[in-house]
Design a protein around this motif. Structure first.
Motif, short mmCIF file in Angstrom:
data_model
loop_
_atom_site.label_atom_id
_atom_site.label_comp_id
_atom_site.label_asym_id
_atom_site.label_seq_id
_atom_site.Cartn_x
_atom_site.Cartn_y
_atom_site.Cartn_z
N ALA A 70 12.76 -16.71 -19.43
CA ALA A 70 12.00 -15.46 -19.34
C ALA A 70 11.22 -15.39 -18.04
N GLY A 71 11.08 -14.18 -17.52
CA GLY A 71 10.29 -13.99 -16.32
C GLY A 71 9.84 -12.56 -16.20
N VAL A 72 8.92 -12.33 -15.29
CA VAL A 72 8.48 -10.97 -14.99
C VAL A 72 8.48 -10.82 -13.48
N GLU A 73 9.41 -9.99 -12.97
CA GLU A 73 9.42 -9.73 -11.53
C GLU A 73 8.58 -8.50 -11.23
N LEU A 74 7.72 -8.62 -10.23
CA LEU A 74 7.03 -7.47 -9.68
C LEU A 74 7.72 -7.16 -8.35
N ALA A 85 0.84 -1.20 0.00
CA ALA A 85 0.00 0.00 0.00
C ALA A 85 0.87 1.25 0.00
N GLY A 86 0.52 2.21 -0.84
CA GLY A 86 1.24 3.48 -0.89
C GLY A 86 2.51 3.43 -1.74
N LYS A 87 2.88 2.24 -2.20
CA LYS A 87 4.15 2.12 -2.95
C LYS A 87 3.91 1.99 -4.45
N THR A 88 5.02 2.15 -5.19
CA THR A 88 4.99 1.87 -6.63
C THR A 88 5.32 0.40 -6.83
N MET A 89 4.56 -0.28 -7.66
CA MET A 89 4.90 -1.65 -8.05
C MET A 89 5.59 -1.58 -9.40
N TYR A 90 6.86 -2.01 -9.43
CA TYR A 90 7.62 -2.02 -10.68
C TYR A 90 7.43 -3.37 -11.37
N VAL A 91 7.25 -3.33 -12.68
CA VAL A 91 7.12 -4.55 -13.49
C VAL A 91 8.43 -4.71 -14.26
N ILE A 92 9.17 -5.78 -13.96
CA ILE A 92 10.49 -5.97 -14.60
C ILE A 92 10.45 -7.22 -15.48
N VAL A 142 8.26 -16.98 -16.05
CA VAL A 142 8.17 -17.21 -14.61
C VAL A 142 7.50 -16.00 -13.95
N ARG A 143 6.53 -16.29 -13.11
CA ARG A 143 5.84 -15.24 -12.35
C ARG A 143 6.59 -15.06 -11.03
N ALA A 144 7.16 -13.87 -10.82
CA ALA A 144 8.04 -13.67 -9.67
C ALA A 144 7.62 -12.41 -8.90
N VAL A 145 7.02 -12.61 -7.75
CA VAL A 145 6.48 -11.48 -6.99
C VAL A 145 7.34 -11.21 -5.76
N HIS A 146 7.81 -9.98 -5.64
CA HIS A 146 8.63 -9.60 -4.49
C HIS A 146 7.97 -8.45 -3.72
N VAL A 147 7.60 -8.72 -2.47
CA VAL A 147 7.03 -7.69 -1.61
C VAL A 147 7.98 -7.52 -0.42
N THR A 148 8.43 -6.29 -0.20
CA THR A 148 9.46 -6.06 0.82
C THR A 148 8.94 -6.29 2.24
N GLY A 149 7.76 -5.78 2.53
CA GLY A 149 7.24 -5.90 3.90
C GLY A 149 7.86 -4.85 4.81
N ASP A 150 7.40 -4.85 6.05
CA ASP A 150 7.81 -3.85 7.03
C ASP A 150 9.07 -4.35 7.75
N LEU A 151 10.24 -4.11 7.17
CA LEU A 151 11.48 -4.76 7.60
C LEU A 151 11.77 -4.67 9.11
N PRO A 152 11.52 -3.53 9.78
CA PRO A 152 11.82 -3.48 11.21
C PRO A 152 10.89 -4.34 12.07
N ASN A 153 9.83 -4.88 11.49
CA ASN A 153 8.87 -5.64 12.30
C ASN A 153 8.62 -7.04 11.78
N LEU A 154 9.66 -7.71 11.28
CA LEU A 154 9.46 -9.04 10.72
C LEU A 154 10.08 -10.14 11.58
N GLY A 155 10.67 -9.78 12.71
CA GLY A 155 11.21 -10.79 13.63
C GLY A 155 12.31 -11.64 13.04
#
Ligand code: GTP
Ligand code: MN
Ligand code: MN
Length: 608
Positions: A137-141, A114-121, A170-183
């Motif tokens: 071939a693949g497409v990373e989001l 939410a609030g971020k840009t999703m890049y299509v690579i 290849v369908r490749a989805v990368h979501v960073t998440g809230d890094l300081p709160n991932l334990g």
């Protein structure tokens, strides 16, 4: 609201399968904006990242970035291969059912961008036109701009690579998440790095670092690739790939090979001949971390590097150990340094082993961003750079890159080498003719346990073919697949095991290593060619001392040479017991591998 169709239309992304996939995950992740990336966008994206403070300038045309301090390496224990077939479960691949993992990841990713840009690579892990292109071939989001710039350097990026491939990507989805709160590293770790191999879908959540986030490189280039290779008759390995050129005869030999992570692949592939041999021999760089291998219609074994760049360990990289690497990251190369030390006033970077430590501490910050001059107590001696800090640069920047490095036909593979970090027992080089014995040697590759907690003294952390962290299916099937592919080649490569890391009682390395490593490779070439005969031992053929080119080797190297050219039979016999237990973990291991093991054991028993 972003109009997804309008954005994809404007970018010329016409592949309907890709469009549906992008739309689906854009909605799931709840990203605010959508942007399709081509390699030609690099300058603009870099400028935006510098403006946003995500990248910091290192003089002209080089950049620095820090990752979150608990996010600095691959997380093997959080990495999972999922399929719908429980028979794919191996010892090392952390297999889980596909349905369970997909639910889990959809849950974690929902609304997380939410609030971020999703890049299509859109990317290709191969030179365009490669016979393996449809697997490449693949497409990373990704919702992380830094990942985009790393991907542009490490893969071939652009809409044109995928428009005509239909559903073959290849369908490749990368979501960073809230890094300081991932334990990270706690029992409540939220990170999941999942390859759903039989659906060619990669879902990574909870990191923006290297192998966890550049999904083309390791998740696709190694894990997914290995699974596809198993189903389609080719091999995908964590291998470097180089050519040794004999300038006098014009002959060229291509050697690829696996050393466990941090055991010298990048250094070897970028190496130069030692000065004394430079008039005669030349090393050409093809790849430093991944090779895809296949048998051509002519029966020869071929190999190629699917990557477009180098993601190299910074530590100890200097003019003496690796001058080629130093030249590939000079100003103007677009190189990105991650987690080294940085000085914003000087716009300079430093890492342990780069050269003398700066004595004027003014402006210097460690990899976490803390001022070096403010350090007190024990902190004073802490490293400035993270031990896994890295540089990223493109293949075209590497001075010894082979002229034909982008040839889609690949190159013929003449030799396959395995090398670990072993403080005793393993000689400098031993050549192996028999294919089953070569595959057996790869399966029993390992690196030494570095801490007492890792294992028993003298027991290796086995790392089959250097693929342990990237294994995507069961090891017994992996061994059978190797025997099948190499068995199909009518012109077989030679195998060899190398070791640059034997140590003396005082802990010193017995072999000087680095550029000197070309000497055993030249011996191997001459051996293939019938120019030297070596000495037969129960574990392969090793060089006679006088067969190695020794001109210019330093005195210490000469003094310890006999030790690294000796087989310690008693120590080898001990090792055979460990190997037996290691191999016994793999249910259904091909009988040829057990036969090779018993043959080597029997030869050792009859050696005095
Ligand atoms: P990944 O990129 O993690 O897969 O590792 P890699 O296999 O490419 O390892 P790399 O070439 O980056 O080397 C790792 C470490 O080993 C570095 O600190 C090098 O300085 C050291 N190293 C490489 N070659 C030699 C050698 O011949 N002798 C010795 N003593 N050290 C070496
Ligand atoms: Mn690697
Ligand atoms: Mn490397």
């Amino acid at each position: 609201m972003t109009d997804v169709d309008a954005t994809l239309d404007a970018a010329g992304l016409t592949n309907t399968h890709v469009r549906e996939y992008v739309k689906h995950w854009f909605e799931v992740t709840g990203a605010e904006r959508l942007e399709v990336v081509n390699a030609s966008d690099d300058d603009r994206l870099v400028a935006e990242a510098v403006e946003a403070g995500e990248l910091l300038p290192v003089g002209e045309g080089r950049y620095y970035s820090r990752s979150y301090f608990k996010d600095t390496a691959r997380a093997e224990e959080r990495t999972i291969v999922a399929t719908s077939d429980e028979n794919d479960k191996g010892v090392y691949n952390n297999w889980r059912p596909a349905a369970e993992m997909k639910d889990k990841l959809v849950g974690l990713m929902t609304g997380s961008s939410a609030g971020k840009t999703m890049y299509v690579i859109p990317y290709l892990m191969a030179p365009p036109g490669s016979p393996l292109e449809k697997f490449a071939a693949g497409v990373e989001l990704t919702d992380n701009r830094n990942v985009v710039m790393q991907m542009i350097r490490m893969a071939r990026v652009g809409v044109d690579h995928i428009n005509d491939l239909g559903d073959s990507f290849v369908r490749a989805v990368h979501v960073t998440g809230d890094l300081p709160n991932l334990g990270q590293g706690t029992p409540d770790d939220q990170r999941y790095f999942v390859t759903v191999a039989d659906e060619r879908t990669i879902l990574h959540y909870g990191s923006s670092y290297g192998g966890n986030a550049l999904l083309g490189k390791i998740a696709h280039g190694l894990r997914q690739g290995a699974y596809d290779g198993w189903k389609n008759g080719f091999l995908v390995e964590q291998f470097m790939l180089l050519g040794v050129v004999d300038k006098e005869t014009g002959k060229k030999y291509h050697i690829c090979g696996g050393f466990p992570s941090a055991s010298g692949k990048t250094n070897l592939a970028m190496t130069l001949a030692p000065d004394a041999l430079g008039d005669r021999y030349y090393v050409e760089f093809y790849g430093d971390d991944i090779a895809w291998l296949w048998v051509g219609d002519d029966g020869k074994l071929y190999g190629m590097n699917p990557e477009n760049g180098v993601f190299g360990v910074a530590k100890d990289t200097n003019e003496k150990t690796n001058p080629t690497a130093v030249d590939s990251i000079v100003p103007g190369t677009g190189a990105i340094f991650t987690n080294v030390a940085y000085n914003p006033k000087l716009q300079e970077v430093w890492w342990e082993g780069k050269g003398p430590k700066p004595t004027d501490l003014d402006g210097w910050e460690d990899w976490k961003g803390d001022a070096i001059a403010a350090r007190t107590g024990e902190e004073v001696d802490a490293p400035w750079a993270h031990p896994n800090s890295r540089f990223t640069t493109t293949l075209a920047n590497v001075p010894n890159v082979a002229k034909d490095f982008e040839d889609p036909a690949g190159v013929e593979i003449h030799g396959i080498i395995f090398g670990g970090r072993t403080r005793d027992r393993e000689p400098l080089v031993r050549a192996i003719h028999d294919v089953a014995e070569g595959v057996y040697d790869g399966l029993t590759l390992g690196a030494e346990a570095t801490f007492a907690a890792d294992g028993l003294e003298g027991v290796l952390r086995y790392d089959p073919m250097s693929m342990r962290p990237f294994m995507s299916y069961a090891e017994a099937d992996y061994a059978a697949h190797w025997l099948e592919v190499i068995g199909r080649a009518t012109k077989k490569p030679i195998f060899a095991h190398v070791n640059w890391f034997q140590r003396g009682d005082d802990g010193r390395f017995l072999w000087p290593g680095y550029r000197e490593n070309l000497r055993p490779l030249v011996w191997l070439m001459q051996y293939m060619n019938g120019e030297v005969e070596g000495t037969k031992t129960p574990v392969g053929v090793i060089p006679k001392r006088e067969e190695l080119l020794l001109e210019g080797l330093d005195e210490q190297g000469l003094a310890d040479l006999d030790t690294v050219l000796t087989i310690d039979v008693d120590r080898w016999k001990q090792e055979m017991d460990h190997r037996e237990k290691h191999l016994a973990q793999f249910d259904g291991l091909p009988e040829e591998i057990w036969e090779a093991h018993r043959r080597v054991a029997a030869d050792l028993d009859s050696a005095e």
